[in-house]
Structure formats: structure tokens, C-alpha cells
Design a protein around this motif. Structure first.
Motif, PDB file in Angstrom:
ATOM      1  N   VAL A   1      24.555  67.869 -39.395  1.00 20.18           N
ATOM      2  CA  VAL A   1      24.259  68.630 -39.507  1.00 20.18           C
ATOM      3  C   VAL A   1      25.987  69.129 -39.224  1.00 20.18           C
ATOM      4  N   ARG A   2      26.444  70.114 -39.668  1.00 18.94           N
ATOM      5  CA  ARG A   2      27.800  70.820 -39.790  1.00 18.94           C
ATOM      6  C   ARG A   2      27.618  71.815 -39.657  1.00 18.94           C
ATOM      7  N   TYR A   3      28.274  73.198 -38.831  1.00 20.59           N
ATOM      8  CA  TYR A   3      28.111  74.107 -38.279  1.00 20.59           C
ATOM      9  C   TYR A   3      29.653  74.576 -38.816  1.00 20.59           C
ATOM     10  N   LEU A   4      29.443  75.663 -39.764  1.00 25.02           N
ATOM     11  CA  LEU A   4      30.530  75.902 -40.953  1.00 25.02           C
ATOM     12  C   LEU A   4      30.701  77.719 -40.547  1.00 25.02           C
ATOM     13  N   GLY A   5      30.204  78.131 -40.076  1.00 23.53           N
ATOM     14  CA  GLY A   5      30.129  79.588 -38.367  1.00 23.53           C
ATOM     15  C   GLY A   5      29.348  80.229 -38.874  1.00 23.53           C
TER      16      GLY A   5
END
Length: 272
Positions: free
Chosen positions: A162-166
Motif C-alpha cells: 500500500v502506497r499513499y498518493l495524497g
């Protein structure tokens, strides 16, 4: 009816319709060279719902939401579906089981994350609009549509990144079909499974107990669909409490959440 655990600190926001992101509607499904999904450009970000950023407590454990611009984590994903369709999420939006949305314990809401199924390389950009899952080994809870796009629908659980994009846009999220598939090594040739008429069966393991009486008490507490059996682990005899069976993974997931609500925080879906 099994109820989803919702922190008392939630403050509703205006419900947002599930539309394709306007900023990238023309190219949302295309992949750049190398197969890495292109993060959407959000020109009109939705304000963070302030109530969702307050510390909250679930079953004695405190969670502390925070801005985490560099957030990236690998862990287990689960999914939830029809039992919660149409209900309000932590942001006040209505949960749409077919939209590409997800729940996270501490990231800002609403937000966007890129989730990659590490087993098959499939990636999708999801709108975070809810809190959960409240199980220690799970880092994100997917909508049914998101689980289907990532190839996790039948398994129920899967290892993901999981990668947070904004921030998320003021309106909308990716509708089903907006999946982006990252390049992944082709698997070795495997013979197709033989045709079978056997239906997959799913059980909920509520817990394992060294004391048989404790296992019996848990079985009675969980009702008519609970049963007890014994297993040997590292030379020790343990008593397992199982609930089921279910032939549908979505029904099993709804039941797992009910078992968790009864105080069995480590409840897990198992096949058999």
C-alpha cells in the motif's frame, strides 16, 4: 445483522458520488513504459474530514491518525461487501461495494492509495473513505470491487503493498474497470486445474485454546454454527473454535467481522 465497527469520533461529510477522477479520465487505464500505474493529478482535493483525524479506541486499543506523505507498507489485505453496501463510511460517503474504495486505520480521509497484489502484480488506485480493518495483521480493507480488480475476491485475504498518493478529489473515485496492471514476471507454466463439482468451503477460526474448557465456553458464546476440534502444534494439543461453514467468501467475511465483534480479534478465514 452483523454491524461494522465504526469509531465514535467519526464526523459525517457530504456524500460524494462515485465517479471517475475528472483529472485523469482520459488516460486512467493506460500504463506508462515499465508498467507502473500513473498516479492521478488531483486539481480539486477534498478537505480532510477533521473528525477522522482524532485518536480513537477500538476494543481497548488506541489508533492515532496522522499525515503520512511517505507511507508505504506491505501486509495483509481483506475485503468487505454487501453487508455494508449503502451504509455511511467514516467520511460520510455512502459505501459502494462495487466502487474502488478502501478502509485504513490511520491515513488521512479521504485519500488515494495505490494497492498492489504481490501475488499477481495487479495494481489499482483506490479512494480511502473509511476506517479499518481492526485486526493486527491486516493493513487495509478493500471494497468488493477493489478486491475483484486486484484478484483477491476468492481468496478473501492477500499480501499487498500500500502506497499513499495524497488527497482524494472532492468527488469520486475509480469505478470498477479502472484497474491498472503492473508488469509482473510471467509465472511458470502450470496445468489448468481439473474440472470439479466441489464447492469451496470457508470456515472462521475464532481462536485456539490450550484449555479445553475455555474453548467450550467460546463455542457456546458464538452460537449454533460454532464447533470445536483439536490439533497438535509443536507437540502441544490445542483446541480450535471454528464457525461455519460458508460456501461464499463474502458471506464468510461478513461472519468473520461478526466473530471479531464478539471479542475474537484474531478471527481468520480458513478453507477446508
Amino acid at each position: 445483522m452483523l454491524e461494522r465497527l465504526i469509531p465514535s469520533v467519526r464526523i459525517g461529510a457530504a456524500a460524494a458520488s462515485m465517479l471517475v477522477l475528472a483529472a485523469c479520465a482520459s488516460g486512467g487505464r493506460d500504463l506508462p513504459r515499465g508498467g507502473v500505474p500513473t498516479p492521478p493529478v488531483v486539481s480539486d482535493p477534498a478537505p480532510i474530514v477533521s473528525g477522522t483525524m482524532r485518536p480513537y479506541q477500538i476494543r481497548g486499543r488506541w489508533y492515532h491518525p496522522a499525515h503520512q506523505p511517505n507511507y508505504e507498507e506491505v501486509g495483509q489485505a481483506s475485503w468487505y461487501g454487501p453487508g455494508f453496501h449503502g451504509r455511511p463510511t467514516a467520511t460520510g460517503e455512502r459505501f459502494d461495494e462495487n466502487a474502488l474504495t478502501a478502509a485504513h486505520k490511520t491515513l488521512p480521509l479521504p485519500g488515494l492509495v495505490e494497492v498492489t497484489n504481490l501475488a499477481n502484480g495487479r495494481s489499482a488506485i483506490l479512494r480511502l473513505n473509511d476506517r479499518g480493518p481492526f485486526v493486527d495483521d491486516r493493513i487495509i480493507d478493500l471494497s468488493r470491487g477493489a478486491a475483484q480488480e486486484l484478484g483477491l475476491l476468492n481468496a478473501g485475504l492477500g499480501q499487498v503493498r500500500v502506497r499513499y498518493l495524497g488527497p482524494a478529489p472532492r468527488q469520486g473515485g475509480w469505478v470498477a474497470g479502472g484497474v491498472q496492471t503492473a508488469s509482473a514476471p510471467a509465472p511458470a507454466a502450470v496445468a489448468p486445474p481439473a474440472a470439479t463439482t466441489t464447492t469451496s468451503i470457508y470456515w472462521i477460526q475464532a481462536g485456539s485454546f490450550a484449555d479445553r474448557n475455555n474453548a467450550r465456553a467460546a463455542t457456546r458464546r458464538l452460537g449454533d454454527r460454532a464447533r470445536m476440534d483439536s490439533v497438535h502444534v509443536n507437540g502441544r494439543r490445542l483446541w480450535r473454535v471454528m464457525v461455519g461453514p460458508w460456501g461464499d467468501p463474502n458471506q464468510a467475511e461478513q461472519a468473520r467481522r461478526g466473530v471479531i465483534a464478539h471479542g475474537f480479534a484474531d478471527a481468520a478465514i480458513v478453507g477446508g
